[in-house]
Design an enzyme around this catalytic site. Structure first.
Site, PDB file in Angstrom:
ATOM      1  CD  GLU A 164      33.169  81.990  30.828  1.00 52.37           C
ATOM      2  OE1 GLU A 164      33.008  80.885  31.356  1.00 52.37           O
ATOM      3  OE2 GLU A 164      34.246  82.585  30.841  1.00 52.37           O
ATOM      4  CE  LYS A 196      38.487  80.007  35.853  1.00 51.48           C
ATOM      5  NZ  LYS A 196      37.758  81.114  36.441  1.00 51.48           N
ATOM      6  CG  HIS A 224      38.426  83.553  30.896  1.00 51.94           C
ATOM      7  ND1 HIS A 224      38.475  84.242  32.088  1.00 51.94           N
ATOM      8  CD2 HIS A 224      37.646  82.468  31.114  1.00 51.94           C
ATOM      9  CE1 HIS A 224      37.758  83.587  32.986  1.00 51.94           C
ATOM     10  NE2 HIS A 224      37.244  82.502  32.422  1.00 51.94           N
ATOM     11  CD  GLU A 231      39.526  84.081  35.636  1.00 53.62           C
ATOM     12  OE1 GLU A 231      40.353  83.274  35.177  1.00 53.62           O
ATOM     13  OE2 GLU A 231      38.536  83.730  36.312  1.00 53.62           O
ATOM     14  CG  ASN A 237      39.440  78.189  31.977  1.00 51.77           C
ATOM     15  OD1 ASN A 237      40.636  77.887  32.004  1.00 51.77           O
ATOM     16  ND2 ASN A 237      39.015  79.437  32.133  1.00 51.77           N
ATOM     17  CB  SER A 278      28.565  79.690  39.253  1.00 51.73           C
ATOM     18  OG  SER A 278      29.468  80.622  39.814  1.00 51.73           O
ATOM     19  N   GLY A 329      33.028  82.033  39.155  1.00 51.63           N
ATOM     20  CA  GLY A 329      33.663  81.691  40.424  1.00 51.63           C
ATOM     21  C   GLY A 329      32.943  82.218  41.657  1.00 51.63           C
TER      22      GLY A 329
HETATM   23  C1  PEP Z   1      35.321  80.397  33.922  1.00 48.88           C
HETATM   24  O1  PEP Z   1      36.296  80.865  34.489  1.00 48.88           O
HETATM   25  O2  PEP Z   1      35.301  80.347  32.696  1.00 48.88           O
HETATM   26  C2  PEP Z   1      34.213  79.920  34.734  1.00 48.88           C
HETATM   27  C3  PEP Z   1      33.063  79.772  34.158  1.00 48.88           C
HETATM   28  O3  PEP Z   1      34.467  79.683  36.067  1.00 48.88           O
HETATM   29  P1  PEP Z   1      33.446  79.027  37.132  1.00 48.88           P
HETATM   30  O4  PEP Z   1      32.791  77.858  36.487  1.00 48.88           O
HETATM   31  O5  PEP Z   1      34.313  78.641  38.286  1.00 48.88           O
HETATM   32  O6  PEP Z   1      32.467  80.094  37.476  1.00 48.88           O
END
Ligand code: PEP
Length: 251
Positions: A170, A14, A100, A102, A12, A214, A176
């Site tokens: 997630e 973003k 997601h 966000e 992703n 992460s 992040g």
């Molecule tokens: C995400 O935004 O779906 C995500 C998993 O981000 P990150 O890998 O940076 O934690």
């Protein structure tokens, strides 16, 4: 033991990427996927919508899949600034991320909206990746499993099957941040998700469950080996071709 579900590594991007760098990144990932020649895993990137068409064209024939990060519930209409699932499909997408965290947080998307978006994905012939996950406060209050159950029941449309649904777990606090749950915690969450799906989806044992939060090259093997983990949804590490390919290779 051989895997029964085809692993999926999804990136992703973003809101990151301008044409030149993004095309170079996509081409580097595509080259790695082509070289891998994998038939035992799928690799997907979800770039910003502005770049989807060019990237889909640039990676054609490599085996790398391309998807969207969100879609509107309607196919077309007076929805300024939005993009429909049909539009994503039209420019080469095969998948779309919906729900997601966000978007749930920043755009106020509810479970019902996420469910409608997953249905919109089906209508357009896309495979939705439905994201769920608890916040740190919910986890610390001992409510993580309840939250996952509520989100699943609200976000997974009636009629979903193993072929038409991917779920990404997630934990919001792991996105992040560089923090990840322990592998037993990931396995326990995924087992719970699969149990809840058992009451919602016929053939729930076949639904792919991705872990996200992460994931990077150095922890991918361990996280991907956790029980009921069928791949990863990757944010930051998807912006570096070698890191992302290291995750794909770790399957
Ligand atoms: C995400 O935004 O779906 C995500 C998993 O981000 P990150 O890998 O940076 O934690």
């Amino acid at each position: 033991m051989a895997r029964t579900r085809l692993p999926l590594i999804a990136g992703n991007w973003k809101m990151n990427g301008l044409t030149a760098d993004a095309l170079a990144l996509a081409k580097a990932v595509a080259a790695g996927v082509k070289q891998g020649g994998w038939t035992d895993r799928e690799v997907l990137i979800c770039p910003p919508v502005t770049l989807l068409m060019a990237i889909a064209e640039a990676v054609k024939g490599s085996g790398l899949l391309v998807g969207g990060q969100d879609c509107h519930v309607k196919a077309s209409g007076a929805c300024t600034g939005d993009v429909s699932a049909e539009m994503l499909k039209d420019v080469g997408a095969s998948h779309v991320i919906v729900g997601h965290s966000e978007r749930r947080t920043d755009c106020g998307e509810t479970d019902a909206v996420v469910r409608d978006k997953a249905e919109a994905a089906w209508r357009a012939g896309l495979l939705p990746i439905v994201c769920i996950g608890e916040t740190l406060a919910e986890r610390e209050a001992g409510k993580a499993f309840d939250v996952l159950e509520t989100q699943l029941k609200g976000s997974v449309p009636v009629g979903a099957t193993a072929a038409t649904l991917v779920v990404a777990y997630e934990p919001v606090w792991a996105i992040g941040t560089g923090k990840t749950p322990t592998t037993p915690d990931v396995a326990a969450a995924h087992a719970h998700i699969r149990k809840v799906l058992g009451g919602l989806v016929p053939g729930a044992a076949g639904v792919r469950l991705l872990y996200g939060g992460s994931v990077k090259g150095s922890n991918a093997a361990e996280l991907l080996a956790a029980g009921d983990v069928d791949g990863a949804l990757v944010g930051g590490a998807a912006l570096k071709a070698d890191e992302f390919l290291a995750i794909a290779k770790a399957v």
